[in-house]
Every structure is written in C-alpha cells, then in structure tokens.
Design an enzyme around this catalytic site. Structure first.
Site, PDB file in Angstrom:
ATOM      1  N   SER A 145       0.818  -1.208   0.000  1.00  0.00           N
ATOM      2  CA  SER A 145       0.000   0.000   0.000  1.00  0.00           C
ATOM      3  C   SER A 145       0.854   1.261   0.000  1.00  0.00           C
ATOM      4  O   SER A 145       1.670   1.458  -0.880  1.00  0.00           O
ATOM      5  CB  SER A 145      -0.958  -0.065   1.187  1.00  0.00           C
ATOM      6  OG  SER A 145      -2.059   0.762   0.957  1.00  0.00           O
ATOM      7  N   ASP A 306      -1.494   1.134  -4.492  1.00  0.00           N
ATOM      8  CA  ASP A 306      -2.551   0.157  -4.803  1.00  0.00           C
ATOM      9  C   ASP A 306      -3.910   0.837  -4.950  1.00  0.00           C
ATOM     10  O   ASP A 306      -4.950   0.168  -5.009  1.00  0.00           O
ATOM     11  CB  ASP A 306      -2.600  -0.981  -3.778  1.00  0.00           C
ATOM     12  CG  ASP A 306      -2.808  -0.492  -2.350  1.00  0.00           C
ATOM     13  OD1 ASP A 306      -2.688   0.727  -2.118  1.00  0.00           O
ATOM     14  OD2 ASP A 306      -3.084  -1.325  -1.479  1.00  0.00           O
TER      15      ASP A 306
HETATM   16  O1  LIG Z   1      -2.881   2.488  11.765  1.00  0.00           O
HETATM   17  P1  LIG Z   1      -2.501   1.304  10.927  1.00  0.00           P
HETATM   18  O2  LIG Z   1      -2.712   0.002  11.625  1.00  0.00           O
HETATM   19  O3  LIG Z   1      -1.126   1.475  10.365  1.00  0.00           O
HETATM   20  O4  LIG Z   1      -3.505   1.333   9.725  1.00  0.00           O
HETATM   21  C1  LIG Z   1      -3.736   2.488   8.954  1.00  0.00           C
HETATM   22  C2  LIG Z   1      -4.473   2.092   7.696  1.00  0.00           C
HETATM   23  O5  LIG Z   1      -3.660   1.179   7.016  1.00  0.00           O
HETATM   24  C3  LIG Z   1      -4.179   0.629   5.810  1.00  0.00           C
HETATM   25  O6  LIG Z   1      -4.343   1.626   4.863  1.00  0.00           O
HETATM   26  C4  LIG Z   1      -5.490  -0.052   6.092  1.00  0.00           C
HETATM   27  O7  LIG Z   1      -6.043  -0.544   4.905  1.00  0.00           O
HETATM   28  C5  LIG Z   1      -6.436   0.919   6.740  1.00  0.00           C
HETATM   29  O8  LIG Z   1      -7.634   0.262   7.027  1.00  0.00           O
HETATM   30  C6  LIG Z   1      -5.830   1.482   8.004  1.00  0.00           C
HETATM   31  O9  LIG Z   1      -6.650   2.461   8.549  1.00  0.00           O
END
Ligand SMILES: O=P(O)(O)OC[C@H]1O[C@H](O)[C@H](O)[C@@H](O)[C@@H]1O
Length: 572
Positions: A145, A306
């Site tokens: 991502s 992505d």
């Molecule tokens: O705070 P984290 O656990 O790093 O996640 C932060 C973000 O990461 C990704 O983009 C996930 O798809 C999100 O759903 C999430 O909010």
C-alpha cells in the site's frame, strides 16, 4: 527456534539460491540485523502481511510469499468444493510485486487451486470487485500500500471481497506456521496455463464492468455534465496502479480537464520522485502543486500505489491551496451523499454509515442530523467490509458510505475495500456541486463546520522499529493500562475503553465494547473530545489520535494542541 537457529535453517534450506545465501552471509556477524530479520515471522496486521524486502523469516521475500500461499491454499482446501472457485491475484508497482504474484498463482496451482492472475498491475478495489465478479473463493494483492519503497506485502481477501478478518487470518496463520519452506512448490507456468489451472485476466473479464459499475455511483450525473468543463483536476498516481482506472473513469464521466503529473505517471518501484507514496504525506503533492499552478487547477487528486487511498487538495476562493485530511474528505462526501439522497427522497430509512473508532466524531453528528445510523469498527477497512456483509445477511441496514481517517472511502457494495476510483468520482461530483452553487469545495467544509461545530483531528505517530521498538510500544501501552490518567490537559476522562480487555468503563461500571480484541486504549473526555492510543498494524509506529471540538475553530484548535502535548507527555 532461536534467532541463530532460524538463520542457519535458512542457509540450509536455500543453499541452492546464491542470491539469498550471499545476502545472509553478508549479515553473519551483524547481531542487530540477524535479530531484526529472524526474531519473528511476518504476521497479519491491519491490512495483511507487510515487511521490508530481504531474506529472513521477518522479511518479505519469495519464500514467505510461497509459504503464505501454501497456508492460504491449505485453509481453502478445508472446503475442497469451495476452493475449486479459485483465487484472484493482483499486484501493484512495488519491487518484486509481479514476481510474487506469479509465485502466488503457481503455488496455488501446485496445490490444485485455480488461480486468476491479472495481466498487469491493478488496484486493490479492482481485485475486491473481481473476487465477487468471478465468484472466486478468495483474493490476494501483492502490495504494501502506502508504505515506503523498501516494503512489500500480501493482502488476503475472502469470498465477499473484503480483506479477511482476525478469525480467517488466524486459520491461515496456523497452517503457515506448520508449513516448511522447503515444502512449497510451484507448478510449471506453461503446465498451469495448459491445464487451465492458471488463467490470465484483464480488461475484458473485469475492468470494463468495474468502471461501468463505478459510474453508477454518481448521485447527480447531470452536475458532472453541466459543471464538469469548469473543473480543472491535477492527478498524480504516485507511480502506482491508479493511473489507468482513475484516468479512464474521469474521462468517461466527461471530465476532460485532467492534467497528470508526468514524472509520477509511470510505475516506478523506487518511487523516485517522492519520499513515501502516501497521500497522507504533504511531500507527495509537491510536483502536483507545481503542475496545478501551471494549468490553473482547482483540485488535486493523489492515489497511493494500490489505489485504495485518495488524497485531495483544493483551492479556496482566495487562490490558496488546502491539503484536506481524510476526516474532512470523508465528512464532505458523507454529507453530500446524505443530503443529495434526502433531497431526492431516496434516503433509505435503514441507511447506515460505517467508520473506524479513530475517525472523527463529526461523522456521528452528520449521520445523527439525517436520522441515519452510524457504526464504529476497529482500524482496518476489513472491518467496514465485514459490516457491509452483515447488513446484507441480516437485511437490517442499507450501506451508504464507509470511511477511515487514513484516506479510505467507499460508497458501493460491489467493492468491499476502500476505493480510490470511487472516491475520485465522488470528490469530482462534490466539486461540481459546489461550482453550481458558486462556492468552493473548501467553502463546503467551512459550511459543515459552521453547522455541526468545528472538529480538529490530529494523529501523532512515533516510529519505533525492530524488536526493541516493539518492546517499547508494549511498555507504553502497558504503562498506560497500569496507571491510566484521570484527566488529560485539564479535561476529565469520562470513560475508558480498553479494547484489549474488551471493556468500556464509566463511573466504575463496565460494559463490553462489542468489538474484537485489539491493543487499543481510548479515553473519552468531557465535551465530546477523545484521545486514543494504539500500535500501528502496518508500520513500526505507535499512534496517538486526538479529536477535539468546539463551536469555533480557534477553541477547537487550542483544545487539540493542549491534548496532543499532554498525551505525548503521557507516553514519554
Ligand atoms: O494504523 P494502521 O494500523 O497502520 O492502519 C492504517 C491504515 O492502514 C491501511 O491503509 C489499512 O487498509 C487501513 O484500514 C488502516 O486504517
């Protein structure tokens, strides 16, 4: 096994792979590096498995990808009839993404599970759509991502098109842990294609339908037609998979004034023009701002590699640019969806929005004013995806919109993960709606604040890498649990939610949080303010979220600043 045992096992297992051996030999006497690469295995976090590329059990490499895939195959084969429906595989522009995607496909084929592999890079939302569209049993996206370039990752999707939840992740992990690296074999590619187990897929099978479906999400298409020619967009795909679908969508909805940042248009695994390919990072917009000045744009879009996140910058009436937060974008979209549907008489009585607990409480206020339910989930869009499925299974709610402060938005049910293409459509439409009213997108945000009160949301992250970092994060969380504060910056704590314990405590009375267990502490403060602390599940960070509100901007900002200072001190 100990760190050294793991290391020597790898040297033995992959003795025939000179590159891996060379990499491992080079760190033989580097205690810290050995520890970091071998003290643990990669595991499923907020959004799949993520790690720095390299050799080791705690690194992203082809061996971990193959083992994870054998784990996934084993999990699916617990129900052989279901497994026959196959797995769809997509990948983004990161280092080794295409290679890992092919390995994933060929390990599945070797296990007798059909694989549908995209013929080129594709965004997360297209994969999510494809899983449902092709009636597959699961999906995989090779991506890390928005993480820095040295990372890659492995996201797993269930048959509903959402990323797998904790239960399935545990089931898959159980099999992964019981699988030897040397037992993971690949089917020969030609053989896999010849016997039909491996199918390549592309535009015809998926993209055309996906784009057609996205276009149906437009609420007032006539606005795009009447105002579209006045909208000047600068778009940067940040070297990722958004380039093709976002541009195609914008073109097909009639938006022709779209200038793309040339230097960031093509896939580049090094993301050479930026520090991190993350729309949360202001640095990601530098080139876009330059182009916006040249073409006199009024809005900038940035999608991550992505293409599940969308970042937006808008120009106000005085010509000043504002980088919007995920909370601001989400609230404007939510308000637009609810108000447009209300006006058209199509707002369903059982309508519902979904957001994560760390996303702004302004969303609750907006929903409340329209008589719409709002549900809260843990961080991770998989939980929003899960909620959509529950609404459908129970038939008790109509899903209208889901979002997270981390720039994830979704208004459809045919995709079950955040969708940067869907979000581009909605933001374009709101921008057109604003033009029709003779105001700017920025003015709309101010109108919302005026109506509901001013909300300030901040995230303060501290990076704490490696085994030591993990220990420090545990220590901070443990310390806060052992001695919870009574007040923060002079604001009384009215209730404490400890998601690890699964409780919300108010005046000594405990009630269940109703959410899965997770290492999160949430302090509810007087006046509807709150502070939340949690370790990130995608990066080695501890995150502090601060939500404040007041009738006026200055007051909300000053409460927020004081809370941030006090909360940071609490974690020192
Ligand atoms: O705070 P984290 O656990 O790093 O996640 C932060 C973000 O990461 C990704 O983009 C996930 O798809 C999100 O759903 C999430 O909010």
């Amino acid at each position: 096994m100990t760190i050294l045992e793991n290391y020597h096992q790898w040297l033995q297992d992959f003795a025939n792979d000179p590159e891996t051996v060379r990499e491992l030999e080079a760190i033989r006497n580097d205690e810290k590096e050995l520890e970091d690469r071998f003290y643990t295995d990669l595991s499923f976090g907020t959004a799949g498995m993520r790690g720095v590329l390299g050799a080791g059990t705690n690194r992203m490499n082809k061996y971990n990808v193959r083992r994870a895939t054998k784990g996934l195959a084993g999990y699916l084969l617990e129900n052989p009839e279901n497994a026959k429906r196959g797995v769809v595989i997509a990948y983004d522009s990161r280092r080794c993404s295409a290679e890992f995607a092919k390995d994933t496909a060929l390990v599945l084929c070797a296990e007798g599970v059909p694989a549908f592999l995209f013929d080129a890079l594709r965004p997360v939302p297209v994969l999510s759509y494809a899983v449902r569209h092709l009636n597959a049993a699961a999906g995989v996206v090779i991506t890390a991502s928005h993480n820095p370039p040295q990372y890659n990752g492995y996201k797993v999707y269930g048959e509903d098109g959402a990323q797998v939840g904790p239960e399935a992740a545990e089931g898959i992990t159980r099999i992964i842990r019981a699988t030897k690296y040397t037992d993971c074999v690949l089917m020969d590619e030609k053989k896999a294609l010849d016997n039909g187990l491996l199918k390549m897929i592309g535009n015809k099978e998926v993209d055309d339908d996906y784009i057609a479906q996205i276009k149906t999400l437009s609420i007032n298409p006539e606005l795009l037609r009447s105002e579209g020619s006045k909208l000047h967009i600068v778009y940067t795909p940040l070297h990722g998979s958004g380039n093709v679908p976002v541009r195609r969508l914008l073109k097909e909805i009639g938006l022709t004034n779209v200038a793309v940042v040339k230097e960031q248009e093509m896939p580049d695994p090094n993301f050479s023009t930026i520090k991190v390919p993350n729309p949360e990072d202001p640095g990601a917009y530098e080139m876009a701002f330059k182009l916006a000045a040249e073409v006199d744009a009024n809005v900038i879009f940035a999608t991550d590699p992505d293409c599940d996140r969308l970042g937006v910058a808008v120009k106000d009436g005085k010509g000043e640019w504002h980088l919007l937060s995920g909370n601001q974008i989400g609230c404007v979209l939510l308000h637009y969806i609810l108000s447009s549907k209300k006006k058209a008489g199509t707002l369903p009585k059982d309508g519902a929005a979904v957001k994560s607990i760390v996303t702004t409480s302004l969303a609750n206020k907006i929903c409340e004013s329209f008589g719409i339910s709002i549900f809260e989930t843990l961080t991770g869009f998989k939980f929003i995806g899960e909620k959509i499925q529950q609404f459908m299974d129970k038939g008790d709610h109509t899903f209208l919109f889901g979002f997270e402060e981390s720039y994830g938005f979704l208004s459809s049910t045919f995709v079950r993960d955040k969708d940067g293409v869907n979000a581009s459509l909605l933001v374009s439409e709101v921008a057109c709606a604003c033009m029709a009213e003779g105001i700017t997108f920025y003015d709309r945000i101010q109108q919302i604040f005026k109506e509901y009160g001013y909300y300030v949301n901040n995230v303060v992250s501290t990076t704490l890498p490696g085994k030591d970092g993990l220990a420090r994060i545990k220590e901070i969380m443990g310390g806060l649990r052992a001695q919870p504060p009574k007040e923060i910056a002079g604001l009384k704590i009215t209730a404490v939610r400890d998601y690890l314990k699964g409780t919300r405590t108010e005046n000594g009375r405990e009630e269940p949080t109703g959410l899965p267990v997770s290492d999160v502490l949430y302090f509810e403060l007087e006046g509807g303010n709150w502070v939340c602390v949690r370790p990130s599940g995608t990066e080695p960070k501890i995150k502090l979220y601060v939500n404040s509100n007041a009738p006026e901007k200055a007051e909300a900002e000053s409460i927020n600043a004081a809370l941030c200072e006090a909360a940071k001190a609490m974690m020192a």
